[in-house]
Design a protein around this motif. Structure first.
Motif, PDB file in Angstrom:
ATOM      1  N   LYS A 193      22.827  21.897  -3.202  1.00  0.00           N
ATOM      2  CA  LYS A 193      22.168  20.615  -2.962  1.00  0.00           C
ATOM      3  C   LYS A 193      20.916  20.789  -2.115  1.00  0.00           C
ATOM      4  CE  LYS A 193      26.303  17.684  -3.352  1.00  0.00           C
ATOM      5  NZ  LYS A 193      27.229  16.762  -2.637  1.00  0.00           N
ATOM      6  N   LYS A 194      20.977  21.713  -1.163  1.00  0.00           N
ATOM      7  CA  LYS A 194      19.835  22.000  -0.297  1.00  0.00           C
ATOM      8  C   LYS A 194      19.527  23.495  -0.394  1.00  0.00           C
ATOM      9  CE  LYS A 194      20.605  18.290   3.077  1.00  0.00           C
ATOM     10  NZ  LYS A 194      20.838  17.970   4.521  1.00  0.00           N
ATOM     11  N   SER A 195      18.335  23.800  -0.867  1.00  0.00           N
ATOM     12  CA  SER A 195      17.932  25.193  -0.993  1.00  0.00           C
ATOM     13  C   SER A 195      17.762  25.829   0.378  1.00  0.00           C
ATOM     14  CB  SER A 195      16.621  25.291  -1.779  1.00  0.00           C
ATOM     15  OG  SER A 195      16.126  26.605  -1.777  1.00  0.00           O
ATOM     16  N   ARG A 196      17.978  27.134   0.442  1.00  0.00           N
ATOM     17  CA  ARG A 196      17.789  27.878   1.688  1.00  0.00           C
ATOM     18  C   ARG A 196      16.351  28.337   1.872  1.00  0.00           C
ATOM     19  NH1 ARG A 196      22.098  25.810   2.108  1.00  0.00           N
ATOM     20  NH2 ARG A 196      23.992  26.711   3.022  1.00  0.00           N
ATOM     21  N   GLY A 197      15.472  27.939   0.976  1.00  0.00           N
ATOM     22  CA  GLY A 197      14.049  28.250   1.127  1.00  0.00           C
ATOM     23  C   GLY A 197      13.502  29.227   0.113  1.00  0.00           C
ATOM     24  N   SER A 198      14.352  30.003  -0.526  1.00  0.00           N
ATOM     25  CA  SER A 198      13.900  30.945  -1.551  1.00  0.00           C
ATOM     26  C   SER A 198      15.066  31.244  -2.485  1.00  0.00           C
ATOM     27  CB  SER A 198      13.391  32.242  -0.922  1.00  0.00           C
ATOM     28  OG  SER A 198      14.461  32.983  -0.360  1.00  0.00           O
ATOM     29  N   LYS A 215      17.504  33.901  -1.008  1.00  0.00           N
ATOM     30  CA  LYS A 215      18.442  33.385  -0.002  1.00  0.00           C
ATOM     31  C   LYS A 215      19.505  32.512  -0.652  1.00  0.00           C
ATOM     32  CE  LYS A 215      15.190  33.532   3.876  1.00  0.00           C
ATOM     33  NZ  LYS A 215      14.448  32.740   4.889  1.00  0.00           N
ATOM     34  N   ASP A 216      19.101  31.698  -1.627  1.00  0.00           N
ATOM     35  CA  ASP A 216      20.084  30.876  -2.339  1.00  0.00           C
ATOM     36  C   ASP A 216      21.102  31.762  -3.052  1.00  0.00           C
ATOM     37  OD1 ASP A 216      18.670  28.706  -1.497  1.00  0.00           O
ATOM     38  OD2 ASP A 216      17.769  28.231  -3.430  1.00  0.00           O
ATOM     39  N   LEU A 217      20.605  32.830  -3.662  1.00  0.00           N
ATOM     40  CA  LEU A 217      21.482  33.718  -4.417  1.00  0.00           C
ATOM     41  C   LEU A 217      22.477  34.429  -3.498  1.00  0.00           C
ATOM     42  CD1 LEU A 217      21.918  34.568  -7.341  1.00  0.00           C
ATOM     43  CD2 LEU A 217      20.360  36.482  -6.961  1.00  0.00           C
ATOM     44  N   PRO A 248      12.536  50.773  -4.342  1.00  0.00           N
ATOM     45  CA  PRO A 248      13.775  50.763  -3.537  1.00  0.00           C
ATOM     46  C   PRO A 248      14.428  49.389  -3.540  1.00  0.00           C
ATOM     47  CG  PRO A 248      11.812  50.811  -2.130  1.00  0.00           C
ATOM     48  CD  PRO A 248      11.337  51.024  -3.526  1.00  0.00           C
ATOM     49  N   ILE A 249      15.752  49.362  -3.537  1.00  0.00           N
ATOM     50  CA  ILE A 249      16.514  48.115  -3.553  1.00  0.00           C
ATOM     51  C   ILE A 249      17.031  47.853  -2.139  1.00  0.00           C
ATOM     52  CG2 ILE A 249      18.486  46.898  -4.549  1.00  0.00           C
ATOM     53  CD1 ILE A 249      18.252  48.712  -6.978  1.00  0.00           C
ATOM     54  N   SER A 250      16.694  46.695  -1.625  1.00  0.00           N
ATOM     55  CA  SER A 250      17.144  46.348  -0.283  1.00  0.00           C
ATOM     56  C   SER A 250      18.656  46.130  -0.278  1.00  0.00           C
ATOM     57  CB  SER A 250      16.431  45.082   0.213  1.00  0.00           C
ATOM     58  OG  SER A 250      16.680  44.003  -0.655  1.00  0.00           O
ATOM     59  N   GLU A 251      19.248  46.212   0.900  1.00  0.00           N
ATOM     60  CA  GLU A 251      20.702  46.128   1.010  1.00  0.00           C
ATOM     61  C   GLU A 251      21.242  44.784   0.549  1.00  0.00           C
ATOM     62  OE1 GLU A 251      24.191  46.705   4.420  1.00  0.00           O
ATOM     63  OE2 GLU A 251      22.103  47.216   4.858  1.00  0.00           O
ATOM     64  N   GLU A 252      20.486  43.701   0.828  1.00  0.00           N
ATOM     65  CA  GLU A 252      20.985  42.378   0.454  1.00  0.00           C
ATOM     66  C   GLU A 252      20.940  42.146  -1.055  1.00  0.00           C
ATOM     67  OE1 GLU A 252      16.652  42.012   1.836  1.00  0.00           O
ATOM     68  OE2 GLU A 252      18.509  42.911   2.589  1.00  0.00           O
ATOM     69  N   LYS A 253      20.180  42.982  -1.794  1.00  0.00           N
ATOM     70  CA  LYS A 253      20.087  42.815  -3.240  1.00  0.00           C
ATOM     71  C   LYS A 253      21.035  43.746  -3.997  1.00  0.00           C
ATOM     72  CE  LYS A 253      15.408  40.963  -3.646  1.00  0.00           C
ATOM     73  NZ  LYS A 253      14.094  41.104  -4.306  1.00  0.00           N
ATOM     74  N   GLN A 254      21.791  44.529  -3.271  1.00  0.00           N
ATOM     75  CA  GLN A 254      22.747  45.425  -3.908  1.00  0.00           C
ATOM     76  C   GLN A 254      24.082  44.707  -4.087  1.00  0.00           C
ATOM     77  OE1 GLN A 254      22.976  49.050  -1.686  1.00  0.00           O
ATOM     78  NE2 GLN A 254      20.826  49.573  -1.976  1.00  0.00           N
ATOM     79  N   PHE A 255      24.490  44.540  -5.355  1.00  0.00           N
ATOM     80  CA  PHE A 255      25.723  43.826  -5.663  1.00  0.00           C
ATOM     81  C   PHE A 255      26.727  44.775  -6.327  1.00  0.00           C
ATOM     82  CE2 PHE A 255      22.364  40.539  -6.026  1.00  0.00           C
ATOM     83  CZ  PHE A 255      22.794  39.704  -5.018  1.00  0.00           C
TER      84      PHE A 255
END
Length: 480
Positions: free
Chosen positions: A406-411, A414-416, A84-91
């Motif tokens: 410049k500053k990653s969001r941790g993963s 999240k950056d994407l 299953p594809i989570s909602e945040e990964k659906q583009f």
């Protein structure tokens, strides 16, 4: 009751003692003393062997009724073919409705296109279109067969000769599909037991070739020559077995995942010092780098014969499709029998080979197009030097401007998400078409994700300034 049980137990113990003390228990058979304990152990072994040799008991199967079968079928839920594809990964993928030129139509709206690797701006070039029309009228669309099975057409041979002459190599070989070139070439030469030292930032096509080769693969830090030399030293120092193995260094000229340019002069120095072969992928440098677009070797002034194997796709600078590998006659001839992408794929449609020839002709006749491209790259980099929250990590001469946080969001996920918001707003609010470097689950590259901006010689100064202004505005809103 207790006393009777005690009597029975005592009698049994007396019987066992008498058995062990019997003359048989101390018998000598063939010179071997046999006591009572040995007799018992042999009996136990015999029982164990008997039990092991028996067929396992299976209760008789009772056939299921029709109703039970129907109930089981209704209850059964198959495993999903895809996770299953989570909602945040659906583009939502934008759809192009015209040619992928510097200006194109996306979802019904005209936009400035920085998402296509049309480096020389040759998409839609009239001479190339005319040559394709002539080829279609003469040969039709497809070849309907692999090169070794009646799929070789004279225009394929002309294209191979044209590429070899342009690059100054003895021979070249055409492939039907750009990305299949590199992951067919690597397994054609690298086999199980061979050693491959590869950059950790190589794109998925190279990764797949490394996997298919079944070779021992060691990765060095991205574009880090100290890391490369350290690994080569460890692999070869005092290792007589390594001297007998085939050894390769695999790199990209311009890395798709970072926009950085490989230091070919240093790589060749290390290759010669430690006696490795070099496989160079020039997808994003062929037709771009060097005074005449001949790629990384020309840019660094390295004799091209020092690079053992060169591959490139023709879908970027040449604005056609397919790919090629170039090198010595032996390197090319070996692939005609051993490279899966060449042997088993239908050959490149003739009109695409004609388009490649016309594109190279155009580049040779109009070398000023490279100066235009370089000026556009410099103008874009200058404008992107002070974007809030983003930094340019690509090389100054790269046609891929790579912007990362410049500053990653941790993963990476999240950056994407943040970068996708920036790209989406630039498209919908300013009509600037950009892409992020999102990767499939098959891609093992661990470099930071970013925004990829493909610069074209076909972009005007106003196009570039529009992209810069849009990125500055949207980044300030999203990242401050």
């Amino acid at each position: 009751m207790a006393s009777s049980a005690m009597l029975v137990t005592t009698a049994a113990l007396d019987w066992l003692s008498a058995a062990f003390d019997a003359p048989l228990a101390r018998a000598v058979v063939f010179g071997i003393h046999i006591d009572g304990h040995l007799v018992v152990e042999m009996l136990l072994i015999a029982v164990i062997l008997f039990q092991l040799s028996r067929k396992s008991y299976k209760p008789p199967k009772k056939p299921l009724t029709e109703k039970e079968i129907d109930d089981l079928c209704e209850e059964w839920v198959p495993e999903p073919l895809c996770p299953p594809i989570s909602e945040e990964k659906q583009f939502h993928t934008p759809t192009l409705e015209s040619a992928a030129a510097p200006h194109t139509i996306v979802d019904g709206k005209e936009v400035v296109n920085f998402a296509s690797a049309n480096y020389l701006g040759l998409i839609g070039q009239e001479k190339i279109i005319d040559s394709c029309i002539g080829s279609l009228e003469k040969y039709g669309v497809g070849s309907c067969g692999p090169r070794g099975f009646h799929g070789t057409i004279d225009v394929h041979l002309d294209c191979e000769k044209k590429i070899a002459n342009f690059l100054g190599t003895p021979d070249s070989i055409l492939y039907s599909y750009g990305i299949s070139t590199i992951f067919s070439v690597i397994p054609a030469f690298c086999k199980k037991g061979d050693i491959i030292v590869a950059d950790e930032g190589v794109h998925w096509g190279v990764q797949n070739g490394l996997y298919l080769s079944r070779s021992t693969v060691v990765y060095f830090k991205h574009n880090d020559m100290a890391s490369l030399e350290s690994i080569l030293e460890k692999l070869t120092r005092g290792n007589k077995r390594a001297e007998k193995l085939r050894r390769y260094i695999v790199v990209e000229a311009v890395y798709q995942n970072s926009g950085q340019v490989a230091p070919l002069d240093e790589i060749i120095r290390l290759k010669e010092k430690y006696r490795f072969r070099v496989i160079l992928d020039e997808n994003h440098s062929f037709g771009v780098l060097g005074n005449s677009g001949r790629g990384l070797a020309e840019y660094y002034g390295v004799p091209i014969e020092k690079i053992d194997i060169i591959t490139a796709g023709m879908g970027n600078a040449l604005a056609t499709d397919g790919g090629f590998c170039t090198g010595s006659v032996r390197v090319v001839d070996h692939q005609r029998l051993s490279s899966s992408g060449y042997v088993f794929s239908a050959s490149l449609p003739p009109y695409l080979a004609t388009a490649a020839i016309s594109a190279i002709d155009y580049l040779e006749e109009n070398p000023s197009i490279l100066a235009t491209l370089k000026n556009n790259i410099a103008l874009l980099r200058k404008g992107l030097s002070d974007v809030v929250g983003l930094e340019v990590s690509s090389s100054p001469q790269s046609p891929i401007a790579f912007l990362k946080l410049k500053k990653s969001r941790g993963s990476q996920d999240k950056d994407l998400q943040v970068l996708e918001k920036i790209v989406s707003r630039a498209l919908h609010e300013d009509s600037v078409f950009l892409v992020t470097s999102k990767r499939s689950t098959l891609d093992k590259c661990r470099l930071p994700v970013g925004i990829r901006i493909f610069v074209s010689a076909g972009h005007s100064e106003s196009d570039i300034l529009k992209a810069v202004d849009s990125l500055k505005r949207v980044a300030a809103l999203e990242l401050e």
